[in-house]
Design a protein around this motif. Structure first.
Motif, PDB file in Angstrom:
ATOM      1  N   ILE A 116       0.860  -1.184   0.000  1.00 50.56           N
ATOM      2  CA  ILE A 116       0.000   0.000   0.000  1.00 50.56           C
ATOM      3  C   ILE A 116       0.900   1.240   0.000  1.00 50.56           C
ATOM      4  N   GLU A 120      -2.727   6.522   2.151  1.00 55.64           N
ATOM      5  CA  GLU A 120      -4.048   5.908   2.189  1.00 55.64           C
ATOM      6  C   GLU A 120      -4.911   6.424   3.332  1.00 55.64           C
ATOM      7  N   ASN A 124      -8.268   2.148   4.014  1.00 53.65           N
ATOM      8  CA  ASN A 124      -7.448   1.332   3.127  1.00 53.65           C
ATOM      9  C   ASN A 124      -6.094   1.008   3.766  1.00 53.65           C
ATOM     10  N   THR A 169      -5.056   4.149  -3.257  1.00 58.48           N
ATOM     11  CA  THR A 169      -6.085   5.136  -3.555  1.00 58.48           C
ATOM     12  C   THR A 169      -5.879   5.689  -4.956  1.00 58.48           C
TER      13      THR A 169
END
Length: 406
Positions: A116, A120, A124, A169
Motif C-alpha cells: 500500500i 491511504e 485502506n 487510492t
C-alpha cells in the motif's frame, strides 16, 4: 456549465450560516444532494416502498426493477463487463473490508506481501493491517516523494513475486495526488498480484473505466457523488468475485439451506445478504443520471480550473503552507502560520465557510508531513471562483485576528 444555475438544484446550499451565505468547501467529506436525487428518494418511499427480489406483487416488482436498474447504471458508469461485477455495499469502507475478509484472508499466508502507500485513508490501511496480522503476511509501503507522489520505479521495487495484493487510492483525500492506477495494475499483474483501488475521491470527479484501469477491485461511495449516504459499490472482476467468500450470511444471498450446510446465490446477490440498501441504490442511480447529464469530462474540467485558481490565490497569503503536488484532484490541504487547523475551520465557519480540519483519517500521512492536523478546502461542480475569493478573504481575516491575539 452554469454554476449559479446548477447551485439552485442543491437546496442545502441556498441558506445562510452565521449570517453569511453558505460557502460549502467540504465535498471530499460528503457532497450535497440535488433535487432530482431527493425527489427520487421521496418517490420510492411514497410510491413503491417494498422489499426487492422477494415479492411478486406490483410494489415489489417495481422496487426490484428500480434497484436492478440502478445496478445497470453503475455498470455503464464504470464500464464493467457485467452487472455480476457490481455489488451494492454501505460504501468504500465496507467494500474494502469485504475484500480484506472475504478474499485476502482466505488466500494470504506467511511470506506473502500486501503493498500500500502512506497516503491511504484509514479505510485502506486498517483492513490490510488486520489481514496481515491474521495470516502472517507482510505489509509494505511504497515510499512517497517530497511532493506526495509515488514513482513507478519505487512501485516496481516494492511489488515483488511475493506480493499478492496491491491496495492504493486513486486520488488522495489529503494531498489530491492522482495515482497512475493503470501502470500500477500492469506492474502488479506481471507479479501475479491483484489490485484494489479506493476510488472514493476519484469517481465523483472524473470518468472511470475499470477495464481501462485494469484493476481487479474498485470501490466508491455514493454520498461523495451527489447520492445518498449509506450506499456504495464494490466492483470486482467476475473471476475474483467468484473466488471470494461472502462475509455476511442470511436471507437473500442463499441458494439452498439444509440443516447443516448451505449454498450461495450467483453473483452479484451472493454478497448482498439481508434486505439491501434499496432506497440508497435507487438514489445512487439517479445521482449517476444527474452527473452524466452534466458530463464527467465537463465536471473534471471545471474542477481543474477551480483548483488551479484556488492554488494561485492561496499562495498569495503569507504564512500559508500547501501540501501535495501541483497536479492534483479538486482539493487543497494547507496550514496557516502557527494557527491550529481547528481554529482556522472555526474562524471560517463564523464567515459561513465550511471546510474540513483534522487528520482526515490519514494519521500516517500526517506524521509523514510532520503535522498533527491540516485544513482542507475541497471543490465540486457547484463551487465557483467567487467561493474561492471568499475563502481567501476569510483566511486573511483569520490570520489578522490571530496575529493580534498572539
Amino acid at each position: 456549465m452554469d454554476v449559479k444555475e446548477l447551485k439552485q438544484l442543491f437546496p442545502v446550499l441556498n441558506q445562510e450560516v452565521n449570517g453569511h451565505p453558505l460557502v460549502y468547501l467540504d465535498s471530499a467529506a460528503t457532497s450535497q444532494k440535488p433535487i432530482p436525487v431527493l425527489e427520487k428518494l421521496d418517490e420510492y418511499y411514497r410510491g413503491y416502498n417494498s422489499n426487492v427480489h422477494r415479492g411478486v406483487h406490483t410494489l415489489g416488482t417495481r422496487a426490484t426493477d428500480e434497484y436492478e436498474g440502478s445496478r445497470e447504471k453503475v455498470r455503464k458508469f464504470i464500464n464493467a463487463r457485467s452487472t455480476k461485477e457490481v455489488i451494492f455495499t454501505r460504501g468504500t469502507t465496507t467494500s474494502i473490508n469485504m475484500i480484506a475478509y472475504g478474499y485476502a484472508r482466505h488466500r494470504l499466508k506467511e511470506g506473502d506481501e500486501i503493498v500500500i502507500t502512506p497516503m491511504e485513508h484509514h479505510s485502506n490501511i486498517i483492513p490490510w493491517q488486520q489481514a496481515a496480522k491474521a495470516t502472517g503476511a507482510e505489509l509494505k509501503y511504497i515510499p512517497l516523494q517530497q511532493d506526495g507522489t509515488i514513482t513507478l520505479e519505487d512501485a516496481k521495487k516494492m511489488i515483488t513475486e511475493n506480493t499478492k495484493i496491491v491496495a492504493i487510492t486513486h486520488v488522495s483525500n489529503v494531498l489530491g495526488t492522482i495515482n497512475p492506477i493503470k501502470e500500477i495494475s500492469d506492474i502488479a499483474h506481471r507479479k501475479g498480484a491483484v489490485v484494489v483501488v479506493d476510488g472514493a475521491q476519484s469517481t465523483p470527479h472524473m470518468k472511470i473505466d475499470v477495464r481501462d484501469l485494469g484493476c481487479d477491485f474498485f470501490t466508491f461511495s455514493g454520498h461523495k457523488m451527489c447520492g445518498p449516504t449509506g450506499v456504495g459499490v464494490l466492483y470486482g472482476k467476475e473471476k475474483v468475485l467468484e473466488e471470494m467468500e461472502p462475509v455476511e450470511f442470511g436471507g437473500e444471498m442463499i441458494d439452498f439451506v439444509e440443516m447443516y450446510d448451505s449454498t450461495w446465490k450467483e453473483l452479484p446477490w451472493k454478497f448482498e445478504g439481508g434486505t439491501p440498501i434499496i432506497a440508497g441504490a435507487i438514489g445512487l442511480g439517479t445521482a449517476i443520471d444527474f452527473l452524466e447529464d452534466i458530463g464527467l469530462d465537463e465536471i473534471s474540467r471545471h474542477e481543474k480550473e477551480l483548483t488551479r485558481y484556488a492554488m494561485d490565490q492561496l499562495k498569495t497569503i503569507d504564512g500559508i503552507q500547501i501540501y501535495g503536488p501541483e497536479e492534483r484532484g479538486g482539493l487543497v490541504t494547507f496550514n496557516l502560520d502557527e494557527i491550529h487547523a481547528h481554529d482556522v475551520s472555526t474562524a471560517l465557519d463564523s464567515e459561513g465557510i465550511a471546510i474540513r480540519a483534522g487528520h482526515h483519517c490519514a494519521q500516517p500521512l500526517m506524521r509523514w508531513l510532520n503535522v498533527s492536523s491540516t485544513a482542507r478546502a475541497s471543490f465540486y461542480l457547484y463551487n465557483s471562483e467567487e467561493d474561492i475569493d471568499k475563502l481567501v478573504v476569510a483566511l486573511r481575516k483569520t490570520k489578522e485576528f490571530f496575529g493580534d491575539v498572539f
